[in-house]
Design a protein around this motif. Structure first.
Motif, short mmCIF file in Angstrom:
data_model
loop_
_atom_site.label_atom_id
_atom_site.label_comp_id
_atom_site.label_asym_id
_atom_site.label_seq_id
_atom_site.Cartn_x
_atom_site.Cartn_y
_atom_site.Cartn_z
N ARG A 96 0.83 -1.21 0.00
CA ARG A 96 0.00 0.00 0.00
C ARG A 96 0.87 1.25 0.00
NH1 ARG A 96 -4.24 -2.07 4.69
NH2 ARG A 96 -5.59 -3.33 3.33
N MET A 97 1.95 1.21 0.78
CA MET A 97 2.88 2.34 0.83
C MET A 97 3.54 2.54 -0.53
SD MET A 97 3.99 4.46 3.32
CE MET A 97 4.35 5.99 2.49
N THR A 101 3.28 5.94 -2.62
CA THR A 101 4.53 6.65 -2.89
C THR A 101 4.73 6.87 -4.40
OG1 THR A 101 5.54 5.72 -0.90
CG2 THR A 101 7.04 6.61 -2.55
N LYS A 102 4.44 5.86 -5.20
CA LYS A 102 4.56 6.00 -6.66
C LYS A 102 3.64 7.09 -7.17
CE LYS A 102 4.79 2.34 -9.30
NZ LYS A 102 4.57 1.00 -9.90
N ASN A 103 2.39 7.07 -6.71
CA ASN A 103 1.44 8.08 -7.17
C ASN A 103 1.88 9.48 -6.74
OD1 ASN A 103 -0.16 6.13 -8.35
ND2 ASN A 103 -1.53 5.93 -6.60
N ARG A 119 1.69 10.16 5.60
CA ARG A 119 1.95 9.97 7.03
C ARG A 119 1.10 8.84 7.60
NH1 ARG A 119 4.04 12.99 11.41
NH2 ARG A 119 3.31 12.14 13.38
N ASN A 120 -0.19 8.82 7.25
CA ASN A 120 -1.07 7.77 7.79
C ASN A 120 -0.61 6.38 7.35
OD1 ASN A 120 -2.68 9.59 9.15
ND2 ASN A 120 -4.18 9.78 7.47
N GLN A 121 -0.23 6.25 6.07
CA GLN A 121 0.20 4.94 5.61
C GLN A 121 1.58 4.57 6.16
OE1 GLN A 121 -1.60 2.62 4.22
NE2 GLN A 121 0.19 1.27 4.40
#
Length: 364
Positions: A96-97, A101-103, A119-121
């Motif tokens: 998910r991170m 991050t890619k997006n 931050r949440n992820q």
């Protein structure tokens, strides 16, 4: 408790007192039930006598005996990738991170970083940190062209751990993780033909690559909810302790502590991840190179903390050597943490002496 000469020691006896090396290092712990391999270790260190429980005392309501493993029986097959397992949860949050991050990186030139979502992820990922081992973890969906994002996430996780190990206040740990995540954000402004070029760069291309530190700082100046240390890490993570780095040739304490921590994490993961133009290197060899670079280049105290903590494997950890032999770590010398003694086919190999060998992989 009785003291007996090593020649009379047999497997199955329980050690009644700690056994130390001649230099004072803990060799075998009190209460351990001796296995055949342990006798080889004792002989290798020329131990003459040990204290053991009398045979009549062994097993009196003591569960220690149950820890003896019958290696003639096959080990239970585990499936650590199952989503319900701790390592499965780590991979799930990591994936998910990675997507987030890619997006974020791909859209950063047109929009502001989604810092609260990141931050949440990142917080969700850090909650799985108990399952993360710097020396053994490898993303399950790693593709070489996603190197920038994997390096960012792994640098964030490692920097978070290293900040705690190194004694930074807990309030700084998440900011250091952000510094690791965003330290190379300036690469989004580098021409992809330069960024992913497999051949050596020209001088002009190297100059452009070095600009990613300035680009990153400029980008993060527009980003709220991060502190100045995160921004300075993007700017300073290629500075060197002796002033030979870039972009400003800063030295020593003039380099922000976040940048000094992230520099170590970045180098480690840059070398242990597969790249389009270079295969991954053994993490143990990378640690040795980082130690050699600490003289004048990297913060030596941060490096020492990193190497000491990253190599704290329990005796019995299975490893693969550079000659493809499978063995187990049986003793780690704190003066040579990357070169422990290993047992391979009932033979003890001291990697401090066998300089042609090294640990290629820690087997999980």
């Amino acid at each position: 408790m009785v003291s007996i000469p090593l020649a009379d020691v047999r497997p199955g006896l329980k050690i009644a007192d700690h056994v130390y090396t001649p230099l004072g290092g803990l060799l075998l712990q009190k209460g351990k039930v001796l296995l055949p391999r342990d006798l080889d270790i004792l002989r290798a260190f020329l131990v003459a006598h040990i204290e053991v429980d009398e045979p009549s005392e062994i097993g009196r309501g003591d569960s220690t005996n149950s820890s003896v493993v019958d290696k003639s029986k096959p080990a239970a097959v585990s499936t650590p990738e199952l989503e319900s397992s701790p390592i499965g949860d780590l991979h799930k949050e990591y994936d998910r991170m990675l997507l987030l991050t890619k997006n974020a990186f791909q859209s950063v030139l047109a929009a502001e970083l989604p810092i609260y979502e990141l931050r949440n992820q990142l917080d969700a990922l850090i909650k799985q940190l108990k399952s993360y081992n710097i020396m053994t973890f490898m993303p399950r969906n790693h593709k070489e062209y996603d190197y920038l994002y994997h390096n960012a996430i792994l640098s964030a996780l490692t920097s978070y751990q290293l900040a705690g190990w190194h004694g930074l206040p807990q309030k700084d740990w998440m900011q250091v993780a952000f510094a690791g995540l965003l330290h190379d954000i300036g690469n989004t402004r580098i021409d992809p033909q330069i960024l992913f070029k497999a051949e050596p760069l020209t001088e002009a291309e190297r100059d452009e690559m070095r600009m990613h530190t300035t680009y990153g700082y400029q980008q993060l100046r527009k980003t709220s909810a991060i502190n100045e240390g995160v921004r300075l890490t993007a700017l300073q993570h290629h500075e060197k302790m002796d002033g030979s780095g870039y972009p400003f040739h800063l030295a020593g304490e003039k380099i922000h502590i976040y940048a000094r921590i992230v520099a170590v994490a970045d180098i480690f993961h840059a070398m242990t991840l597969n790249r389009a133009y270079r295969r991954a290197v053994s993490p143990y060899l990378v640690l040795e190179q980082i130690k050699s670079e600490s003289f004048g280049k990297l913060d030596p105290s941060v490096v020492q903390t990193f190497v000491d903590k990253a190599t704290q494997f329990h005796n019995g950890t299975r490893i693969r050597l550079s000659n493809n032999q499978i063995g187990e770590i049986v003793f780690s010398d704190r003066n040579h943490p990357t070169r422990p003694m290993v047992s391979v086919q009932d033979k003890i190999i001291n990697l401090v002496q066998e300089t042609n060998l090294y640990i290629e992989e820690v087997l999980t």
